[in-house]
Design a protein around this motif. Structure first.
Motif, short mmCIF file in Angstrom:
data_model
loop_
_atom_site.label_atom_id
_atom_site.label_comp_id
_atom_site.label_asym_id
_atom_site.label_seq_id
_atom_site.Cartn_x
_atom_site.Cartn_y
_atom_site.Cartn_z
N TYR A 71 28.73 19.24 -8.29
CA TYR A 71 28.39 19.64 -9.67
C TYR A 71 27.72 21.01 -9.69
O TYR A 71 28.15 21.92 -10.40
N GLY A 72 26.65 21.17 -8.91
CA GLY A 72 25.91 22.43 -8.94
C GLY A 72 26.72 23.61 -8.46
O GLY A 72 26.63 24.71 -9.01
N THR B 227 26.01 15.76 -6.63
CA THR B 227 25.17 16.82 -7.20
C THR B 227 25.51 18.17 -6.56
O THR B 227 25.44 19.20 -7.22
N SER C 292 21.78 17.44 -13.19
CA SER C 292 22.64 16.91 -12.13
C SER C 292 22.62 15.38 -12.11
O SER C 292 23.66 14.74 -11.90
#
Length: 323
Positions: free
Chosen positions: A131-132, A128, A276
Protein backbone atom coordinates in the motif's frame (compact mmCIF):
# COMPACT_ATOMS: atom_id res chain seq x y z
CA UNK A 1 13.77 -16.81 20.94
CA UNK A 2 17.18 -15.16 21.28
CA UNK A 3 20.44 -15.26 19.39
CA UNK A 4 23.85 -14.54 20.87
CA UNK A 5 25.92 -14.49 17.69
CA UNK A 6 25.47 -13.79 14.00
CA UNK A 7 25.01 -16.70 11.65
CA UNK A 8 22.60 -19.19 10.13
CA UNK A 9 19.33 -20.52 11.54
CA UNK A 10 21.16 -22.66 14.11
CA UNK A 11 22.11 -19.57 16.16
CA UNK A 12 18.45 -19.18 17.18
CA UNK A 13 17.90 -20.39 20.75
CA UNK A 14 14.78 -20.79 22.89
CA UNK A 15 15.13 -19.43 26.43
CA UNK A 16 12.78 -18.69 29.33
CA UNK A 17 12.75 -15.03 30.36
CA UNK A 18 10.51 -13.09 32.72
CA UNK A 19 7.66 -11.21 31.06
CA UNK A 20 7.29 -7.79 32.69
CA UNK A 21 3.96 -6.11 33.33
CA UNK A 22 3.17 -3.48 30.70
CA UNK A 23 4.24 0.02 31.68
CA UNK A 24 2.64 3.32 30.69
CA UNK A 25 1.70 3.28 27.02
CA UNK A 26 2.43 -0.45 26.65
CA UNK A 27 0.40 -3.61 25.97
CA UNK A 28 1.05 -7.27 26.76
CA UNK A 29 0.19 -9.50 23.82
CA UNK A 30 -0.24 -13.27 23.91
CA UNK A 31 1.23 -14.36 20.58
CA UNK A 32 -0.83 -16.85 18.61
CA UNK A 33 1.06 -16.76 15.29
CA UNK A 34 4.26 -15.26 13.88
CA UNK A 35 4.78 -14.14 10.29
CA UNK A 36 8.36 -14.49 9.02
CA UNK A 37 10.00 -11.86 6.83
CA UNK A 38 13.19 -11.85 4.77
CA UNK A 39 14.47 -8.94 6.85
CA UNK A 40 14.68 -11.21 9.88
CA UNK A 41 17.02 -13.67 8.16
CA UNK A 42 19.23 -10.75 7.08
CA UNK A 43 19.16 -9.32 10.62
CA UNK A 44 20.11 -12.69 12.14
CA UNK A 45 23.02 -13.00 9.69
CA UNK A 46 24.24 -9.43 10.24
CA UNK A 47 23.55 -8.29 6.66
CA UNK A 48 20.51 -6.06 7.34
CA UNK A 49 20.74 -2.25 7.14
CA UNK A 50 21.12 -2.07 10.93
CA UNK A 51 22.89 -4.49 13.24
CA UNK A 52 21.54 -6.53 16.16
CA UNK A 53 22.63 -5.71 19.70
CA UNK A 54 24.53 -8.73 20.98
CA UNK A 55 24.49 -10.78 23.07
CA UNK A 56 20.87 -11.82 23.57
CA UNK A 57 19.22 -10.12 20.60
CA UNK A 58 15.56 -10.71 19.89
CA UNK A 59 14.03 -11.11 16.43
CA UNK A 60 10.78 -10.62 14.57
CA UNK A 61 8.45 -7.84 13.44
CA UNK A 62 5.13 -9.47 12.83
CA UNK A 63 2.82 -11.33 15.20
CA UNK A 64 -0.88 -11.88 15.60
CA UNK A 65 -2.46 -12.42 18.99
CA UNK A 66 -4.64 -11.14 21.81
CA UNK A 67 -4.14 -8.34 24.31
CA UNK A 68 -3.70 -9.78 27.82
CA UNK A 69 -2.97 -6.56 29.75
CA UNK A 70 -2.60 -2.84 29.13
CA UNK A 71 -0.48 -0.23 30.88
CA UNK A 72 -1.45 3.15 32.20
CA UNK A 73 -2.70 5.61 29.60
CA UNK A 74 -3.56 3.02 26.93
CA UNK A 75 -7.00 3.86 25.54
CA UNK A 76 -7.02 2.32 22.05
CA UNK A 77 -6.78 -1.30 23.24
CA UNK A 78 -8.42 -3.41 25.94
CA UNK A 79 -7.90 -6.90 27.34
CA UNK A 80 -9.20 -9.47 24.87
CA UNK A 81 -8.73 -7.37 21.73
CA UNK A 82 -7.36 -9.26 18.69
CA UNK A 83 -4.31 -7.43 17.34
CA UNK A 84 -1.42 -7.51 14.90
CA UNK A 85 2.08 -6.16 15.56
CA UNK A 86 4.63 -4.47 13.34
CA UNK A 87 4.86 -0.66 13.33
CA UNK A 88 8.08 0.77 14.71
CA UNK A 89 9.43 -2.42 16.29
CA UNK A 90 13.16 -2.40 17.05
CA UNK A 91 14.01 -6.07 16.70
CA UNK A 92 16.92 -6.41 19.11
CA UNK A 93 14.88 -5.15 22.05
CA UNK A 94 11.30 -5.83 20.99
CA UNK A 95 11.36 -8.79 18.59
CA UNK A 96 8.13 -10.78 18.69
CA UNK A 97 9.44 -14.35 18.36
CA UNK A 98 7.98 -15.28 21.75
CA UNK A 99 4.91 -16.67 23.50
CA UNK A 100 4.20 -13.27 25.07
CA UNK A 101 5.62 -9.85 24.30
CA UNK A 102 5.30 -6.35 25.81
CA UNK A 103 5.23 -3.58 23.20
CA UNK A 104 4.43 0.12 22.93
CA UNK A 105 0.79 0.56 21.93
CA UNK A 106 2.05 2.31 18.79
CA UNK A 107 3.53 -1.04 17.66
CA UNK A 108 0.11 -2.72 17.71
CA UNK A 109 -2.86 -2.36 15.35
CA UNK A 110 -6.38 -3.84 15.51
CA UNK A 111 -7.10 -7.18 13.85
CA UNK A 112 -10.67 -7.71 12.64
CA UNK A 113 -12.45 -10.29 14.77
CA UNK A 114 -13.32 -12.26 11.63
CA UNK A 115 -9.63 -12.67 10.75
CA UNK A 116 -7.86 -15.70 12.26
CA UNK A 117 -4.43 -15.46 13.84
CA UNK A 118 -2.54 -17.16 11.00
CA UNK A 119 -4.04 -14.82 8.41
CA UNK A 120 -3.29 -11.85 10.66
CA UNK A 121 0.34 -12.91 11.04
CA UNK A 122 0.67 -13.14 7.26
CA UNK A 123 -0.87 -9.78 6.48
CA UNK A 124 0.37 -6.65 8.22
CA UNK A 125 3.86 -6.04 6.86
CA UNK A 126 3.24 -7.28 3.33
CA UNK A 127 0.05 -5.36 2.63
CA UNK A 128 1.07 -2.13 4.33
CA UNK A 129 4.35 -2.22 2.38
CA UNK A 130 2.50 -2.73 -0.90
CA UNK A 131 0.00 0.00 0.00
CA UNK A 132 2.60 2.57 1.07
CA UNK A 133 4.93 1.85 -1.82
CA UNK A 134 2.48 1.55 -4.69
CA UNK A 135 -0.25 4.01 -3.72
CA UNK A 136 1.31 6.63 -1.47
CA UNK A 137 4.82 6.69 -2.99
CA UNK A 138 4.59 5.63 -6.65
CA UNK A 139 1.08 6.98 -7.21
CA UNK A 140 -0.29 3.85 -8.92
CA UNK A 141 -3.68 4.61 -10.50
CA UNK A 142 -6.58 2.62 -11.95
CA UNK A 143 -5.71 1.37 -15.41
CA UNK A 144 -1.94 1.57 -14.79
CA UNK A 145 0.27 -1.43 -15.39
CA UNK A 146 2.66 -2.36 -12.57
CA UNK A 147 5.55 -4.80 -13.10
CA UNK A 148 6.16 -6.72 -9.84
CA UNK A 149 9.47 -8.56 -9.45
CA UNK A 150 9.81 -11.43 -6.99
CA UNK A 151 6.04 -11.70 -7.18
CA UNK A 152 5.77 -14.98 -5.27
CA UNK A 153 7.16 -13.37 -2.10
CA UNK A 154 4.89 -12.11 0.68
CA UNK A 155 5.07 -8.49 -0.46
CA UNK A 156 4.85 -9.54 -4.11
CA UNK A 157 1.63 -11.47 -3.61
CA UNK A 158 0.21 -8.58 -1.57
CA UNK A 159 1.16 -6.13 -4.33
CA UNK A 160 -0.82 -8.15 -6.88
CA UNK A 161 -3.94 -7.91 -4.72
CA UNK A 162 -3.41 -4.22 -3.83
CA UNK A 163 -3.08 -3.38 -7.53
CA UNK A 164 -6.22 -5.33 -8.36
CA UNK A 165 -8.15 -3.63 -5.56
CA UNK A 166 -7.69 -0.19 -7.10
CA UNK A 167 -8.20 -1.30 -10.71
CA UNK A 168 -4.52 -1.39 -11.75
CA UNK A 169 -3.09 -4.23 -13.86
CA UNK A 170 -0.37 -6.38 -12.21
CA UNK A 171 2.32 -8.04 -14.33
CA UNK A 172 4.20 -10.56 -12.19
CA UNK A 173 7.71 -11.94 -12.60
CA UNK A 174 9.00 -15.16 -11.12
CA UNK A 175 12.00 -17.37 -11.77
CA UNK A 176 9.94 -20.56 -11.71
CA UNK A 177 7.44 -21.79 -14.27
CA UNK A 178 5.93 -23.85 -11.43
CA UNK A 179 4.63 -20.68 -9.74
CA UNK A 180 2.90 -19.24 -12.81
CA UNK A 181 -0.52 -20.83 -12.17
CA UNK A 182 -0.62 -19.73 -8.52
CA UNK A 183 0.24 -16.14 -9.43
CA UNK A 184 -2.49 -16.08 -12.06
CA UNK A 185 -4.99 -17.51 -9.58
CA UNK A 186 -4.00 -14.77 -7.12
CA UNK A 187 -4.84 -12.05 -9.62
CA UNK A 188 -1.81 -11.43 -11.83
CA UNK A 189 -2.87 -10.38 -15.33
CA UNK A 190 0.25 -11.99 -16.85
CA UNK A 191 3.26 -13.85 -15.46
CA UNK A 192 6.76 -13.47 -16.93
CA UNK A 193 9.23 -16.27 -16.08
CA UNK A 194 12.49 -14.37 -15.81
CA UNK A 195 14.76 -17.40 -16.32
CA UNK A 196 13.15 -18.07 -19.70
CA UNK A 197 11.90 -14.72 -20.98
CA UNK A 198 13.24 -11.20 -21.53
CA UNK A 199 11.37 -9.30 -18.81
CA UNK A 200 11.47 -5.76 -20.28
CA UNK A 201 10.64 -7.03 -23.77
CA UNK A 202 7.69 -9.06 -22.49
CA UNK A 203 6.44 -6.17 -20.33
CA UNK A 204 6.41 -3.88 -23.36
CA UNK A 205 4.65 -6.48 -25.48
CA UNK A 206 2.00 -7.01 -22.81
CA UNK A 207 1.38 -3.26 -22.55
CA UNK A 208 1.04 -2.73 -26.29
CA UNK A 209 4.54 -1.29 -26.57
CA UNK A 210 4.02 1.50 -23.99
CA UNK A 211 5.66 -0.07 -20.98
CA UNK A 212 4.44 -0.20 -17.39
CA UNK A 213 3.65 2.96 -15.43
CA UNK A 214 5.29 1.50 -12.30
CA UNK A 215 8.04 -1.05 -11.69
CA UNK A 216 7.95 -2.50 -8.14
CA UNK A 217 11.31 -4.17 -7.49
CA UNK A 218 12.40 -6.38 -4.61
CA UNK A 219 15.81 -7.26 -5.99
CA UNK A 220 17.98 -4.24 -6.87
CA UNK A 221 21.50 -5.03 -8.12
CA UNK A 222 22.64 -4.65 -11.74
CA UNK A 223 19.28 -5.87 -13.02
CA UNK A 224 17.65 -2.67 -11.78
CA UNK A 225 19.00 -0.79 -14.79
CA UNK A 226 17.58 -3.34 -17.22
CA UNK A 227 14.15 -3.13 -15.60
CA UNK A 228 14.00 0.52 -16.62
CA UNK A 229 13.50 -0.65 -20.19
CA UNK A 230 10.09 -2.01 -19.12
CA UNK A 231 8.94 1.44 -17.99
CA UNK A 232 6.82 3.89 -19.97
CA UNK A 233 8.13 7.41 -20.49
CA UNK A 234 7.74 9.40 -17.29
CA UNK A 235 6.97 6.30 -15.25
CA UNK A 236 8.16 5.42 -11.75
CA UNK A 237 10.59 2.74 -10.55
CA UNK A 238 10.35 1.78 -6.90
CA UNK A 239 12.86 -0.45 -5.13
CA UNK A 240 11.97 -1.77 -1.67
CA UNK A 241 14.42 -4.68 -1.26
CA UNK A 242 17.97 -5.68 -2.06
CA UNK A 243 17.97 -9.43 -2.57
CA UNK A 244 20.88 -8.78 -4.96
CA UNK A 245 23.29 -6.77 -2.81
CA UNK A 246 25.58 -5.79 -5.66
CA UNK A 247 25.53 -2.10 -6.68
CA UNK A 248 22.48 -1.05 -8.64
CA UNK A 249 22.78 1.16 -11.72
CA UNK A 250 20.20 3.72 -12.77
CA UNK A 251 18.30 3.20 -16.03
CA UNK A 252 19.10 5.63 -18.84
CA UNK A 253 15.68 5.85 -20.47
CA UNK A 254 14.83 9.22 -18.93
CA UNK A 255 12.51 10.89 -18.01
CA UNK A 256 11.57 8.63 -15.13
CA UNK A 257 11.34 8.80 -11.34
CA UNK A 258 13.22 6.44 -9.02
CA UNK A 259 11.89 5.91 -5.49
CA UNK A 260 13.27 3.88 -2.60
CA UNK A 261 10.80 2.67 0.01
CA UNK A 262 11.08 1.70 3.68
CA UNK A 263 7.80 0.88 5.42
CA UNK A 264 8.74 2.45 8.75
CA UNK A 265 8.66 5.89 7.14
CA UNK A 266 4.91 5.44 6.71
CA UNK A 267 3.95 3.37 9.75
CA UNK A 268 6.04 5.27 12.32
CA UNK A 269 3.53 8.15 12.10
CA UNK A 270 0.05 8.08 13.60
CA UNK A 271 -1.50 9.25 10.33
CA UNK A 272 0.40 6.65 8.32
CA UNK A 273 -0.66 3.86 10.68
CA UNK A 274 -4.27 5.01 10.47
CA UNK A 275 -4.33 5.03 6.67
CA UNK A 276 -2.42 1.80 6.13
CA UNK A 277 -4.36 -0.10 8.82
CA UNK A 278 -7.71 1.09 7.45
CA UNK A 279 -6.73 -0.03 3.94
CA UNK A 280 -5.45 -3.40 5.17
CA UNK A 281 -8.41 -4.20 7.42
CA UNK A 282 -10.95 -3.23 4.76
CA UNK A 283 -9.40 -5.78 2.42
CA UNK A 284 -9.20 -8.46 5.12
CA UNK A 285 -12.84 -7.96 6.16
CA UNK A 286 -14.32 -8.26 2.69
CA UNK A 287 -11.99 -11.02 1.49
CA UNK A 288 -10.24 -8.90 -1.14
CA UNK A 289 -6.93 -9.57 0.60
CA UNK A 290 -6.09 -13.27 0.87
CA UNK A 291 -2.50 -13.69 2.03
CA UNK A 292 -1.20 -17.02 0.74
CA UNK A 293 0.50 -19.06 3.46
CA UNK A 294 3.30 -21.37 2.35
CA UNK A 295 3.53 -23.42 5.54
CA UNK A 296 2.54 -23.24 9.20
CA UNK A 297 5.13 -24.57 11.67
CA UNK A 298 3.82 -25.71 15.06
CA UNK A 299 5.95 -24.70 18.05
CA UNK A 300 8.53 -21.99 18.69
CA UNK A 301 11.22 -24.67 18.50
CA UNK A 302 10.50 -24.90 14.73
CA UNK A 303 11.76 -21.34 14.10
CA UNK A 304 15.10 -22.56 12.72
CA UNK A 305 13.31 -24.91 10.30
CA UNK A 306 11.07 -22.04 9.20
CA UNK A 307 14.13 -19.87 8.54
CA UNK A 308 15.70 -22.65 6.46
CA UNK A 309 12.57 -22.82 4.32
CA UNK A 310 12.61 -19.03 3.90
CA UNK A 311 16.23 -19.08 2.75
CA UNK A 312 15.57 -21.93 0.30
CA UNK A 313 13.42 -19.57 -1.82
CA UNK A 314 11.18 -22.50 -2.73
CA UNK A 315 8.08 -21.29 -0.89
CA UNK A 316 5.10 -19.34 -2.19
CA UNK A 317 3.69 -16.67 0.12
CA UNK A 318 4.19 -16.28 3.86
CA UNK A 319 5.78 -18.66 6.35
CA UNK A 320 3.99 -18.72 9.71
CA UNK A 321 4.98 -20.18 13.10
CA UNK A 322 2.48 -20.87 15.88
CA UNK A 323 4.29 -20.68 19.24
Amino acid sequence: MLFHELGGPDVLKIEDVEVPAPGPGEVLVRVEALGLNRAEALFRAGTYYYQPTLPASRLGYEASGTVEAVGEGVTDFAVGDPVMTGPGIEMSAQGVYAERVVLPDTAVVPRPETVDAVTGAAAWLTYTTAYGALLETAGLKPGDHVLITGASSGVGTAAIQVARRIGAIPLATTRSEAKRRRLLDLGAEHVIVSDDEDVPKEARRLTGGRGAEVVFDAIGGPGFRTLGEALTEGGAMLVYGWLDQRPAELPWNWPLTVHTYANFALTSTAAGRRRSTAFLNAGLRDGGFRPPVAEVFEGLDRIADAHRLMESNTHFGKIVVKP
